[in-house]
Design a protein around this motif. Structure first.
Motif, short mmCIF file in Angstrom:
data_model
loop_
_atom_site.label_atom_id
_atom_site.label_comp_id
_atom_site.label_asym_id
_atom_site.label_seq_id
_atom_site.Cartn_x
_atom_site.Cartn_y
_atom_site.Cartn_z
N GLY A 10 0.81 -1.20 0.00
CA GLY A 10 0.00 0.00 0.00
C GLY A 10 0.84 1.25 0.00
N TRP A 11 0.23 2.33 0.45
CA TRP A 11 0.87 3.64 0.43
C TRP A 11 1.68 3.87 1.70
N TRP A 12 2.71 4.73 1.52
CA TRP A 12 3.60 5.08 2.62
C TRP A 12 3.76 6.60 2.67
N LYS A 13 4.13 7.08 3.85
CA LYS A 13 4.47 8.49 4.01
C LYS A 13 5.44 8.62 5.18
N LYS A 17 3.17 3.58 7.19
CA LYS A 17 1.98 3.24 6.41
C LYS A 17 1.00 4.38 6.51
N GLY A 19 -2.45 6.17 4.19
CA GLY A 19 -3.30 6.03 3.03
C GLY A 19 -3.88 4.63 2.97
N GLY A 21 -3.96 0.68 2.24
CA GLY A 21 -3.01 -0.42 2.18
C GLY A 21 -3.59 -1.68 2.75
#
Length: 245
Positions: A10-13, A17, A19, A21
């Motif tokens: 999924g998304w990361w920032k 983790k 967003g 995922g």
């Protein structure tokens, strides 16, 4: 372990983790939904290894807000969650028994609510008896006590009625006696009180005729004396004869 294992997709920032995922916790247990700072937060669906599925809002890795928990046997809860537990208003569908409970929960404990039949005919294990509807006129028979006889007590058949008074004459006094004694006692009282005048009120402490306005517990007789020259003696003689008979 010699081969790669899928853990998160999924998304990361900022290396966390964030967003949408999917996190895999085991072969049959995983979460898909929103993340924030490496924690499940927002909307998401969790598949548990025991077959239960939760779908709804999350906060800090716990169900929090509106959500639905569907159990493996088909039962489900729809309502409010707080800190991973049922808290607030909700509905629990007992589809295995054909019932629906709607009420209020506090920390996974139902505190108050109502239970009704819901899909009872299609339930695999329905309850033995249906739940009566509120206001229904179909009720099971209720045992009621036998009615007591409220008819006034009838006088004893062997006792005569009150003596018929003679016509009132000028100067005669009217005295009402409420007799609560048996004929034997009346006769004995009359013999013992030979000094009392007929029709007068007995003296205090004397064994004369008891006068009282209270209704007796047994048979009683009220004698209105209009001619005090023999009416009382006649009545006592009648009582005595009745007792002897």
């Amino acid at each position: 372990m010699g081969k790669p294992r899928k853990v998160y997709s999924g998304w990361w920032k900022d290396d966390k983790k964030s967003g949408y995922g999917i996190q895999f916790f085991g072969p049959k247990e995983y979460y898909e939904g929103e993340w924030c700072g490496n924690q499940r937060s927002g909307w998401g669906r969790m598949y548990y290894s025991n077959g239960d599925i939760y779908e709804g809002q999350w906060l800090n890795n716990k169900p929090h807000g509106e959500g639905m928990l569907r159990q493996k046997n088909g039962n489900r809860y729809e309502g409010c969650w707080r800190r991973g537990m049922k808290n607030g208003s909700g509905r629990f569908f007992h589809l295995d028994h054909g019932q629906l409970f709607e009420g209020f929960w506090v920390d996974d404990v139902a505190k108050c609510g109502t239970m009704i039949d819901f899909g009872r005919d299609e339930a695999p294990e329905p309850t033995q008896f249906p739940i009566p509807k509120v206001g229904s006129t179909q009720q099971s028979p209720v045992a009621t006590p036998e009615r007591q006889n409220t008819a006034p007590p009838q006088p004893h058949p062997a006792w005569p009625g009150p003596a018929q008074p003679s016509p009132a004459q000028p100067g005669n006094r009217q005295v009402l006696f409420s007799v609560r004694a048996s004929p034997r006692r009346l006769a004995a009282a009359h013999k013992a009180d030979s000094t009392s005048k007929v029709g007068s009120t007995p003296k205090a402490g004397s064994p004369g005729l008891p006068c009282s306005s209270i209704q007796p517990l047994t048979a009683s007789l009220q004698i209105k004396i209009l001619d005090p020259d023999g009416v009382l003696e006649e009545a006592l003689a009648m009582f005595k004869k009745t007792e002897e008979d």
